[in-house]
Design an enzyme around this catalytic site. Structure first.
Site, mmCIF file in Angstrom:
data_model
loop_
_atom_site.group_PDB
_atom_site.id
_atom_site.type_symbol
_atom_site.label_atom_id
_atom_site.label_comp_id
_atom_site.label_asym_id
_atom_site.label_seq_id
_atom_site.Cartn_x
_atom_site.Cartn_y
_atom_site.Cartn_z
ATOM 1 C CG ASP A 104 48.895 48.302 38.189
ATOM 2 O OD1 ASP A 104 49.062 49.536 38.260
ATOM 3 O OD2 ASP A 104 49.330 47.497 39.025
ATOM 4 C CG HIS A 256 44.244 45.270 36.883
ATOM 5 N ND1 HIS A 256 43.775 45.010 38.163
ATOM 6 C CD2 HIS A 256 45.569 44.952 36.885
ATOM 7 C CE1 HIS A 256 44.775 44.547 38.899
ATOM 8 N NE2 HIS A 256 45.872 44.507 38.162
#
Length: 744
Positions: A104, A256
């Protein structure tokens, strides 16, 4: 008698001058529009850059604890992949012994390439949910990501919680991200993950309609089974442990690749891949999971290094989407280059402007002390008669007041009114005023309309005295003005003297703004230039010259629209000294409307540029006569052209900083600069013995009037660069400056 009145019903044909003025106006309009478009374009670039930084409105709201009563239980308890088939919500789970690696918040210039390098090394695909603003800033990384065989999805454009946003904002967030993907990698995607909603139990009554709408539009919403929580930076071992699913179970796993410092993620990712492969797990994309669930196997093929493979969730961008996406990427590239360059440039401009303020204050104080010492003297008092030249064109409202002020002069003068083809009876009014005032040494000379320089030259040639004072037909002198103005000629090296021009009609807002500008911007400058011996301009409203110096220089030139600047520089180059006499005050009627003000300042700015270009050879002049080229020319170019051109950007950048960076810090900086300017203006008012109440207008002047002056200068620069020509423009006068108003 032959009548000059046109027959009734027929319109008078425009004169040659009216036709020329009309043509000039028609030519100027496109340049005005171009100047405004340039400023608008820059403003748009800065707004785009601010928007890309995802700080619009600083919307950091995240909804927690909301009810999920409207969300079907099978969705909350189902797999991490949510689709809508036939209007019905369906979830898909990751098969056993399978990992769908998802990332993400990217792309990031530092961390995403390192993640891609690890995935390529271990022959593992990933699914990256990208923030559109970051895609726009780093399109090359996204292109490499797709070419490597990874899958991408939409993670909104500005990373906001969509449950707080309107339907239009949600649509915009998705569409803008798709455009960014189209411009960066030539694709669009059907995958979506909402910020702050990584697991299905985060779906609530507010966000559920968003997912339903996206499902109807063909999007697959992706959640996770296992969260590495790497954003907490708990340590490499913890990241690996938290990302590991129950033994044998498949999982959609979250890491991430952006959003902060990700060194622990980079260290943990290889260990995690090795660990899961050792347990017999395989890695696939979200499309691979869906294909395996359908039993097709499509999308689950091994990663082919060095080739570009279109994932099942990807579609080739075509038509308007592709071209709009490329335009977005190009605009962002411009913004990414422009804003940092602008920031650096404005720092330089800001330091230069503040340095100029400091230099002005220091030299103005020194000038005031030097010229107001009791023992200061230019030499033996100048008592001989001087010639006062008043060029006039349609000055019926003002000429009588001008002559009335000269009638009170305490210094012997002869007055020469040169009527430059007036059509309003200016010459007759001047003669009648001279008779009624008992002025016996007034001559009114008429000539065909030829412009102000020609009128001044006519007056100089007709003068009987060796010193000539030039003033405008809308200006009034105080009784001692001429006496103060001519005293510096006791020094034989002085060839010209600049007087202290004051705004007489300062009762209006525009007049008050100009009053501040005259006292601070003009007269404070003149004190500085006087000490530096490089005075650039003798104001047309009040100036005195040695007649021989003007004639030797060829008179007032018609080459430029700023004949006062032109002749001043010419005198410098001829070796004459030009000084400023602060006690010689003249009261002039400043423009009373914005349109008139624009016309006047446009002519001044353009004429100054013409004069500087004409005398560009002064840069190589040697000896004392080259001082203007060595000192004055650079100062005028830097502080009267270059920095004012960039000055509007300071205000634009300040607004940008208030909206997108730090409102309080930006406002504080603006107020600090305003404070410095107020201090400079207050000191200038003190030197000129003016009332401080007008300084209350400065904040509004900085917000409105100053911007107008900057636009005028930009307009002048555009005209000069495009080779335009500007005609002399007569301003409309009211005659309200009737008497010297030294105490106004």
């Amino acid at each position: 008698m032959t009548s000059t009145t046109p027959p009734r019903g027929r319109r008078r044909a425009p004169s040659r001058m009216e036709r020329a003025a009309g043509r000039a106006a028609a030519l100027q309009r496109p340049r005005v529009i171009l100047a405004l478009l340039l400023l608008l374009a820059l403003t748009c670039v800065m707004l785009l850059d601010g928007y890309l930084r995802a700080e619009v409105g600083d919307d950091q709201r995240v909804r927690t604890g909301a009810s999920s009563s409207d969300v079907p239980d099978e969705v909350i308890d189902g797999g991490p992949i949510l689709t809508f088939q036939g209007g019905r919500a369906t979830t898909v789970s990751v098969p056993d012994k399978t990992i769908a690696l998802t990332f993400d918040d990217g792309p990031d210039a530092t961390w995403t390439p390192k993640v891609l390098e690890i995935l390529e090394k271990y022959d593992v695909p990933g699914t990256f949910f990208l923030v559109g603003s970051m895609v726009s800033r780093y399109p090359d990384i996204v292109e490499d990501m797709v070419d490597q065989g990874n899958e991408v999805g939409v993670h909104t454009f500005t990373h906001v919680d969509l449950s707080y946003q309107s339907e239009a904002r949600v649509t915009r967030e998705i569409e803008q991200t798709q455009l960014a993907l189209a411009g960066a990698a030539g694709i669009t995607t059907t995958l979506f993950r909402a910020p702050y909603s990584s697991e299905t139990d985060a779906i609530d009554n507010y966000s559920w309609p968003v997912y339903e709408k996206l499902g109807e539009d063909g999007y697959t919403s992706v959640f996770i089974d296992t969260d590495s929580d790497d954003w907490k930076r708990p340590g490499v071992s913890k990241i690996v442990e938290w990302a590991t699913p129950e033994d044998g179970e498949g999982a959609s796993v979250l890491f991430h690749d952006a959003g902060g410092e990700r060194a622990q993620t980079i260290a943990a990712l290889p260990k995690y891949i090795e660990k899961m492969k050792a347990k017999g797990y395989t890695f696939t994309t979200i499309s691979g999971v869906m294909a395996e669930q359908r039993g097709t196997g499509a999308g689950a093929a091994p990663l082919q290094q060095g080739t570009s493979r279109l994932q099942a969730a990807h579609h080739r961008a075509t038509g308007a989407t592709l071209y709009e996406g490329r335009a977005l990427i190009a605009a962002v590239a411009v913004a990414e280059w422009t804003v940092p360059a602008l920031s650096a440039g404005l720092v330089v401009v800001g330091v230069a402007v503040l340095g100029r303020f400091g230099m002005m204050l220091l030299l103005a104080r020194r000038h005031h002390r030097q010229r107001n010492r009791r023992r200061f003297s230019w030499g033996p008092p100048v008592t001989r008669r001087v010639s006062v030249i008043v060029p006039a064109y349609n000055e019926k409202e003002c000429i009588a007041n001008t002559l009335r002020s000269l009638a009170r002069s305490t210094h012997p003068i002869e007055v020469i009114v040169v009527d430059d083809g007036s059509t309003d009876g200016t010459a007759e009014i001047a003669r009648e005023a001279a008779r009624s005032l008992g002025m016996t040494d007034v001559r009114v000379i008429r000539q065909e309309n030829a412009g102000k320089p020609a009128a001044l030259n006519h007056g100089v040639r007709s003068a009987r005295c060796d010193i000539v004072v030039m003033m405008d037909g809308d200006t009034v002198f105080e009784p001692d003005t001429v006496r103060h103005l001519v005293q510096p000629f006791a020094d034989p090296a002085v060839g010209a003297v600049a007087g202290n021009a004051k705004v007489g009609n300062r009762s209006t807002v525009i007049g008050a703004w100009q009053h501040i500008e005259y006292v601070m911007g003009f007269n404070l400058d003149r004190r500085m230039y006087d000490l530096l011996r490089c005075m650039p301009t003798i104001p047309g409203a009040i100036g005195a010259f040695r007649r021989e110096a003007v004639l030797d220089a060829g008179g007032m030139s018609e080459d430029t629209l700023a004949e006062d600047t032109d002749i001043t520089i010419a005198l410098h180059r001829a070796g004459w000294r030009v000084v400023y006499e602060e006690h010689a005050r003249a009261w002039t009627e400043a423009p009373g409307s914005l349109k008139q003000l624009w016309s006047q300042r446009y002519r001044w700015s353009y004429g100054t540029m013409q004069a500087l270009w004409k005398h560009r050879g002064s840069l190589t002049d040697r000896g004392p006569s080259g001082r203007f080229g060595r000192v004055g020319m650079p100062l005028v170019v830097i502080f009267q052209i270059v920095t004012p051109v960039f000055a509007p950007l300071i205000d634009v950048f300040t607004a940008y900083s208030m909206i997108f960076i730090d409102f309080r810090a930006a406002l504080g900086a603006w107020l600090a600069v305003l404070g410095v300017q107020v201090c400079c203006a207050a000191y200038a008012f003190r030197l000129d013995r003016e009332k401080y109440r007008y300084l209350l207008m400065m904040p509004l002047q900085q917000l409105a009037y100053r911007q107008l002056m900057y636009l005028v200068l930009i307009h002048s620069c555009v005209t000069a660069l495009t080779g335009g020509r500007l005609r002399w423009q007569k301003l409309k006068r009211t005659g309200e400056v009737g008497t010297p108003a030294g105490t106004v």
